[in-house]
Design a protein around this motif. Structure first.
Motif, PDB file in Angstrom:
ATOM      1  N   THR A 153       1.587   4.431  -2.753  1.00  0.00           N
ATOM      2  CA  THR A 153       0.864   5.865  -2.387  1.00  0.00           C
ATOM      3  C   THR A 153       1.840   6.948  -2.843  1.00  0.00           C
ATOM      4  O   THR A 153       2.960   6.854  -2.719  1.00  0.00           O
ATOM      5  CB  THR A 153       1.017   5.499  -0.784  1.00  0.00           C
ATOM      6  OG1 THR A 153       0.113   4.757  -0.182  1.00  0.00           O
ATOM      7  CG2 THR A 153       0.467   7.105  -0.302  1.00  0.00           C
ATOM      8  N   ALA A 161      -0.790   8.202   5.521  1.00  0.00           N
ATOM      9  CA  ALA A 161      -1.068   6.765   5.392  1.00  0.00           C
ATOM     10  C   ALA A 161      -0.394   5.947   6.628  1.00  0.00           C
ATOM     11  O   ALA A 161      -0.839   4.916   6.999  1.00  0.00           O
ATOM     12  CB  ALA A 161      -0.540   5.949   3.805  1.00  0.00           C
ATOM     13  N   GLU A 217       0.846  -1.143   0.051  1.00  0.00           N
ATOM     14  CA  GLU A 217       0.101   0.011   0.287  1.00  0.00           C
ATOM     15  C   GLU A 217       0.774   1.304  -0.153  1.00  0.00           C
ATOM     16  O   GLU A 217       0.705   2.298  -0.799  1.00  0.00           O
ATOM     17  CB  GLU A 217      -0.968   0.102   1.182  1.00  0.00           C
ATOM     18  CG  GLU A 217      -1.839   1.273   1.360  1.00  0.00           C
ATOM     19  CD  GLU A 217      -2.359   1.435   2.761  1.00  0.00           C
ATOM     20  OE1 GLU A 217      -2.734   2.506   3.355  1.00  0.00           O
ATOM     21  OE2 GLU A 217      -2.773   0.279   3.151  1.00  0.00           O
ATOM     22  N   ASP A 276       1.220  11.587   0.067  1.00  0.00           N
ATOM     23  CA  ASP A 276       0.143  11.051   1.107  1.00  0.00           C
ATOM     24  C   ASP A 276       0.695  10.081   1.900  1.00  0.00           C
ATOM     25  O   ASP A 276       0.174   9.454   2.875  1.00  0.00           O
ATOM     26  CB  ASP A 276      -1.071  10.325   0.152  1.00  0.00           C
ATOM     27  CG  ASP A 276      -1.722  11.326  -0.494  1.00  0.00           C
ATOM     28  OD1 ASP A 276      -2.042  12.589  -0.144  1.00  0.00           O
ATOM     29  OD2 ASP A 276      -2.316  10.960  -1.572  1.00  0.00           O
TER      30      ASP A 276
END
Length: 250
Positions: A196, A204, A192, A200
């Protein structure tokens, strides 16, 4: 704090934390002691060409360990740290928490948050999937932490395993925090993060940190029956804080 450039630097700084904890009779040394043993195993794996890319794995180990080491020293210096590490360190001076709980909250912060971040960082500019096989290999080593916990804690309270067999609630609670389960979540988080946008990235991590901090609550406040059992275990623990740290390093 000393600079960190090699895995030997990591091992030496962990020894500094262990020594300081023994001197100060601080339960913060429990996690450091066990983590040093795992780091030594990772070093042995690198030396034996266990990984597909041993140079990359040393870099990953350094990034990974540095997150814990920075959190430790920042906490000692009253500098802000992630809430999951803040939660883990917050029980250090509270009598009723057993060695196992100190270890589990540390494992929670380090595996469930830090490992994914380290994997994403070491893969910057590359396809993170290239890391997957080695990630699984390092997690096989990290998974041995669970067995080390059981073996080392038998020195502190030999009857612990029997209690875990008799008490399903506590047993389920331990399984939930095992490395085998945590590693899958760490990899998902790493993927993930790798996907990203840089803008961001911090958001996260903060979102994940909040989730992992809540998970720590299962360790710190496991429920009435497990809490009673832990209180019984706590009063029957053998040895001083310093001795228990030494037991974890053997």
């Amino acid at each position: 704090m000393k600079s960190i450039h090699t895995i030997d630097d990591v091992i030496n700084i962990l020894q500094d934390i262990i020594n300081e904890s023994i001197e100060n009779k601080s339960p913060l040394g429990y996690f450091a002691a066990l983590y040093q043993k795992v780091t030594i195993k990772v070093k042995e794996g690198i030396q034996n060409n266990y990984f597909d890319d041993n140079q990359r794995m040393e870099k990953l180990d350094i990034i990974f360990a540095k997150r814990y080491i920075d959190a430790y020293y920042n906490y000692k210096n009253n500098t802000p740290i992630t809430s999951s590490w803040e939660k883990a360190f917050s029980i250090a001076n509270k009598y009723w928490y057993i060695v196992l709980q100190h270890l589990l909250v540390g494992m929670n912060a380090h595996i469930n948050l830090d490992l994914g971040i380290a994997a994403a960082e070491v893969s910057k500019g590359q396809n993170i999937q290239n890391l997957h096989d080695d990630f699984n290999k390092i997690n096989e080593i990290l998974s041995s932490l669970v067995n080390d916990v059981q073996d080392d804690l038998s020195k502190v309270y030999p009857f612990l395993k029997k209690i875990l067999i008799w008490t399903k609630n506590v047993d389920d609670f331990l399984i939930d925090f095992s490395m085998e389960l945590a590693r899958d979540g760490a990899w998902d988080f790493a993927v993930e993060l790798a996907n990203t946008p840089a803008s961001d990235f911090d958001n996260a991590i903060e979102k994940r940190d909040i989730k992992i901090t809540k998970k720590a609550g299962l360790v710190i406040s496991p429920g009435f029956i497990p809490r009673l059992i832990f209180m019984f275990i706590r009063v029957s623990e053998k040895g001083t804080v310093a001795q228990k740290i030494k037991d974890l390093t053997d």
